[in-house]
Design a protein around this motif. Sequence first.
Motif, PDB file in Angstrom:
ATOM      1  N   VAL A 281       0.814  -1.211   0.000  1.00  0.00           N
ATOM      2  CA  VAL A 281       0.000   0.000   0.000  1.00  0.00           C
ATOM      3  C   VAL A 281       0.849   1.263   0.000  1.00  0.00           C
ATOM      4  N   ALA A 282       2.061   1.191   0.576  1.00  0.00           N
ATOM      5  CA  ALA A 282       2.934   2.360   0.633  1.00  0.00           C
ATOM      6  C   ALA A 282       3.628   2.640  -0.699  1.00  0.00           C
ATOM      7  N   GLY A 283       3.501   1.742  -1.661  1.00  0.00           N
ATOM      8  CA  GLY A 283       4.100   1.975  -2.975  1.00  0.00           C
ATOM      9  C   GLY A 283       5.602   1.901  -2.988  1.00  0.00           C
ATOM     10  N   THR A 284       6.204   1.138  -2.080  1.00  0.00           N
ATOM     11  CA  THR A 284       7.663   1.068  -2.007  1.00  0.00           C
ATOM     12  C   THR A 284       8.282   0.364  -3.212  1.00  0.00           C
ATOM     13  N   ALA A 285       7.459  -0.212  -4.088  1.00  0.00           N
ATOM     14  CA  ALA A 285       7.975  -0.903  -5.272  1.00  0.00           C
ATOM     15  C   ALA A 285       8.442   0.052  -6.362  1.00  0.00           C
ATOM     16  N   VAL A 286       8.231   1.353  -6.175  1.00  0.00           N
ATOM     17  CA  VAL A 286       8.640   2.314  -7.204  1.00  0.00           C
ATOM     18  C   VAL A 286       9.176   3.562  -6.510  1.00  0.00           C
ATOM     19  N   CYS A 287      10.188   4.185  -7.121  1.00  0.00           N
ATOM     20  CA  CYS A 287      10.825   5.362  -6.527  1.00  0.00           C
ATOM     21  C   CYS A 287      10.942   6.459  -7.575  1.00  0.00           C
TER      22      CYS A 287
ATOM     23  N   LEU B 280      15.058 -12.547   7.312  1.00  0.00           N
ATOM     24  CA  LEU B 280      14.164 -12.534   6.158  1.00  0.00           C
ATOM     25  C   LEU B 280      12.750 -12.945   6.543  1.00  0.00           C
ATOM     26  N   ARG B 281      12.608 -13.691   7.604  1.00  0.00           N
ATOM     27  CA  ARG B 281      11.298 -14.194   8.008  1.00  0.00           C
ATOM     28  C   ARG B 281      10.564 -13.165   8.872  1.00  0.00           C
ATOM     29  N   GLY B 282      10.266 -12.029   8.247  1.00  0.00           N
ATOM     30  CA  GLY B 282       9.516 -10.967   8.910  1.00  0.00           C
ATOM     31  C   GLY B 282      10.150  -9.604   8.810  1.00  0.00           C
ATOM     32  N   GLY B 283      11.447  -9.545   8.469  1.00  0.00           N
ATOM     33  CA  GLY B 283      12.157  -8.267   8.446  1.00  0.00           C
ATOM     34  C   GLY B 283      12.014  -7.473   7.164  1.00  0.00           C
ATOM     35  N   GLY B 284      11.203  -7.951   6.232  1.00  0.00           N
ATOM     36  CA  GLY B 284      10.939  -7.194   5.009  1.00  0.00           C
ATOM     37  C   GLY B 284      12.089  -7.238   4.028  1.00  0.00           C
ATOM     38  N   GLY B 285      12.069  -6.288   3.097  1.00  0.00           N
ATOM     39  CA  GLY B 285      13.048  -6.258   2.014  1.00  0.00           C
ATOM     40  C   GLY B 285      14.316  -5.514   2.342  1.00  0.00           C
ATOM     41  N   ASN B 286      14.732  -5.558   3.589  1.00  0.00           N
ATOM     42  CA  ASN B 286      15.881  -4.774   4.047  1.00  0.00           C
ATOM     43  C   ASN B 286      17.233  -5.399   3.751  1.00  0.00           C
ATOM     44  N   PHE B 287      17.276  -6.676   3.387  1.00  0.00           N
ATOM     45  CA  PHE B 287      18.548  -7.393   3.413  1.00  0.00           C
ATOM     46  C   PHE B 287      19.025  -7.862   2.046  1.00  0.00           C
TER      47      PHE B 287
ATOM     48  N   SER C 213       1.863  -3.654  19.119  1.00  0.00           N
ATOM     49  CA  SER C 213       2.565  -4.111  17.926  1.00  0.00           C
ATOM     50  C   SER C 213       1.676  -3.876  16.711  1.00  0.00           C
ATOM     51  N   VAL C 214       2.271  -4.024  15.529  1.00  0.00           N
ATOM     52  CA  VAL C 214       1.540  -3.819  14.277  1.00  0.00           C
ATOM     53  C   VAL C 214       2.190  -4.689  13.214  1.00  0.00           C
ATOM     54  N   TYR C 215       1.406  -5.144  12.268  1.00  0.00           N
ATOM     55  CA  TYR C 215       1.901  -5.961  11.169  1.00  0.00           C
ATOM     56  C   TYR C 215       2.590  -5.052  10.158  1.00  0.00           C
ATOM     57  N   VAL C 216       3.871  -5.284   9.910  1.00  0.00           N
ATOM     58  CA  VAL C 216       4.658  -4.359   9.102  1.00  0.00           C
ATOM     59  C   VAL C 216       4.108  -4.229   7.684  1.00  0.00           C
ATOM     60  N   ASN C 217       3.501  -5.276   7.154  1.00  0.00           N
ATOM     61  CA  ASN C 217       2.958  -5.194   5.796  1.00  0.00           C
ATOM     62  C   ASN C 217       1.749  -4.285   5.685  1.00  0.00           C
ATOM     63  N   PHE C 218       1.139  -3.943   6.813  1.00  0.00           N
ATOM     64  CA  PHE C 218      -0.029  -3.070   6.793  1.00  0.00           C
ATOM     65  C   PHE C 218       0.316  -1.604   7.067  1.00  0.00           C
ATOM     66  N   LEU C 219       1.592  -1.294   7.234  1.00  0.00           N
ATOM     67  CA  LEU C 219       1.977   0.100   7.440  1.00  0.00           C
ATOM     68  C   LEU C 219       1.880   0.860   6.121  1.00  0.00           C
ATOM     69  N   ASP C 220       1.340   2.065   6.202  1.00  0.00           N
ATOM     70  CA  ASP C 220       1.200   2.897   5.015  1.00  0.00           C
ATOM     71  C   ASP C 220       2.473   3.711   4.809  1.00  0.00           C
ATOM     72  N   SER C 221       2.369   4.805   4.143  1.00  0.00           N
ATOM     73  CA  SER C 221       3.537   5.556   3.684  1.00  0.00           C
ATOM     74  C   SER C 221       4.129   6.443   4.766  1.00  0.00           C
ATOM     75  N   ASP C 222       4.387   7.692   4.450  1.00  0.00           N
ATOM     76  CA  ASP C 222       5.236   8.555   5.276  1.00  0.00           C
ATOM     77  C   ASP C 222       4.796   8.664   6.735  1.00  0.00           C
ATOM     78  N   ASP C 223       3.494   8.735   6.983  1.00  0.00           N
ATOM     79  CA  ASP C 223       3.075   8.965   8.360  1.00  0.00           C
ATOM     80  C   ASP C 223       3.159   7.702   9.211  1.00  0.00           C
TER      81      ASP C 223
ATOM     82  N   HIS D  70      14.501   1.783   0.488  1.00  0.00           N
ATOM     83  CA  HIS D  70      13.189   2.237   0.004  1.00  0.00           C
ATOM     84  C   HIS D  70      12.163   1.164   0.374  1.00  0.00           C
ATOM     85  N   ASN D  71      11.896   1.057   1.674  1.00  0.00           N
ATOM     86  CA  ASN D  71      11.065   0.002   2.232  1.00  0.00           C
ATOM     87  C   ASN D  71      10.666   0.413   3.635  1.00  0.00           C
ATOM     88  N   LYS D  72      10.129  -0.509   4.419  1.00  0.00           N
ATOM     89  CA  LYS D  72       9.879  -0.258   5.844  1.00  0.00           C
ATOM     90  C   LYS D  72      11.240  -0.428   6.522  1.00  0.00           C
ATOM     91  N   ASN D  73      12.014   0.655   6.509  1.00  0.00           N
ATOM     92  CA  ASN D  73      13.446   0.541   6.674  1.00  0.00           C
ATOM     93  C   ASN D  73      13.906   0.279   8.101  1.00  0.00           C
TER      94      ASN D  73
END
Length: 456
Positions: free
Chosen positions: A68-74, A179-186, A407-417, A449-452
């Motif tokens: 939803v945050a559109g991190t797939a494009v910059c 990788l098992r939950g940390g997102g595309g950081n690595f 806590s919150v599910y990282v995949n459900f976090l939106d953009s800048d705010d 460019h992700n949930k960093n």
Amino acid sequence: MEFNGFRGRLITADHADYDTARAVWNGAVDRRPRLIARCGGTADVAAAVRFARDHDLEIAVRGGGHNVAGTAVCDDGIVIDLSAMRAVSVDPAGRTARVQGGALWGDVDRATQAHGLATTGGIVSHTGVAGLTLGGGIGFLMRAYGLAVDNLLAAELVTADGGTLRAAPDEHPDLFWALRGGGGNFGVVSSFEFALHPLGPTVLAGPVFWAAEDTSDVLRFYRDFAAVAPDELGTVVRLGTVPPLPVIPEELHWRPAVAVACCYAGAVEDGEHAVRDLRRFGTPLVDLLSPKPYAAFQSGLDDTVLHGWHYYWKSTDLTGLSDDVIAVIADHGYRAGSPRSYAAMFHMGGAVGRIPGDATAYAGRDVAHNIVIDGVWLPDESGEHATAESAWARRFLQALQPHRAGSVYVNFLDSDDDTGRVREAYGDHTYRRLAEVKAKYDPDNTFHHNKNIHPA
């Protein structure tokens, strides 16, 4: 433009396909990369990472493009686009599947169901495998079989220096944990290997709808029903309007309603017993619970969240469904201005809660429910709904503040705010451990460019 070792397709701003290639699921995201590198395999991914590093380009990584945050494009950088890498290879004897990084969950469901097998995936078939998995991966099968990350056996990825490696329990175990939950950081995961489980092809699944005015009664019943539900029963509560789907009587379309969607991961007759009390509660508007192909059920919501619509999300984990929580949900669930906006609440527990909290980077093991509040409007309604739907989602979340699990599910976090909530998704201990892994495998924060997660 070309670069060494790349055999895929390069798309620049003057290309006829540029606007299509830069579009992602959330139509509210409008970014203009300098270059889109559509990869054909792992070697292309590695070449693209090296090119980006050599030319100091911002990197975005696209799998399904569904975040939803559109991190797939910059803007003004390079999109490393895996959308052409959608192959799924199933080993029915070993009950495993190898899945390329650009695959969608519909690709996985079709391939695995041909053998009567499945693994936990998302609840919309055009969701990308990579993004959902790397953030944790919740879905209808999680109470029976665990999250997507709990079924991840290994991953092949391209690291920040353009090298490739395999992460598994016995190979780079620190990275495999992250990788098992940390997102595309690595790194950029070019393929996944999943464990599969016998399922279907026919399952008992579908939603039951009740009128909006019955919401408090339905949720109080559901609280008790979910507390004793077998692990095989996955449920999601939805509050909003009845979607205009062909299987629903036209006179109910767009009517405010609460629904409980179910999927039973077992024999149909056992599922019918498990949902019997739910179907008998109150006076449902419509009951669509029936035996159906699992793959068809998994794609049943696709047309209610189409590509190109505008989306704004807020989310949190809940410790339980007290009367006060139910009152907040019933009060705010129908205050959206757009008939396409909704809230969805996932029943956690079961296999998810039995896995030790430090076994993976996913941190929400001990929560009862996760709720996501989804503001949705059409592109030509931006002036009318954009501000109102976003404000509705924020007010709803604020009203839930006293009842949040922390806590919150990282995949459900939106953009800048939501940037400041990344640490909340993991807790301090897990975040620090992730930061240490980040410092080892991506010390320069090339993939940011992700949930960093910042390197330690």
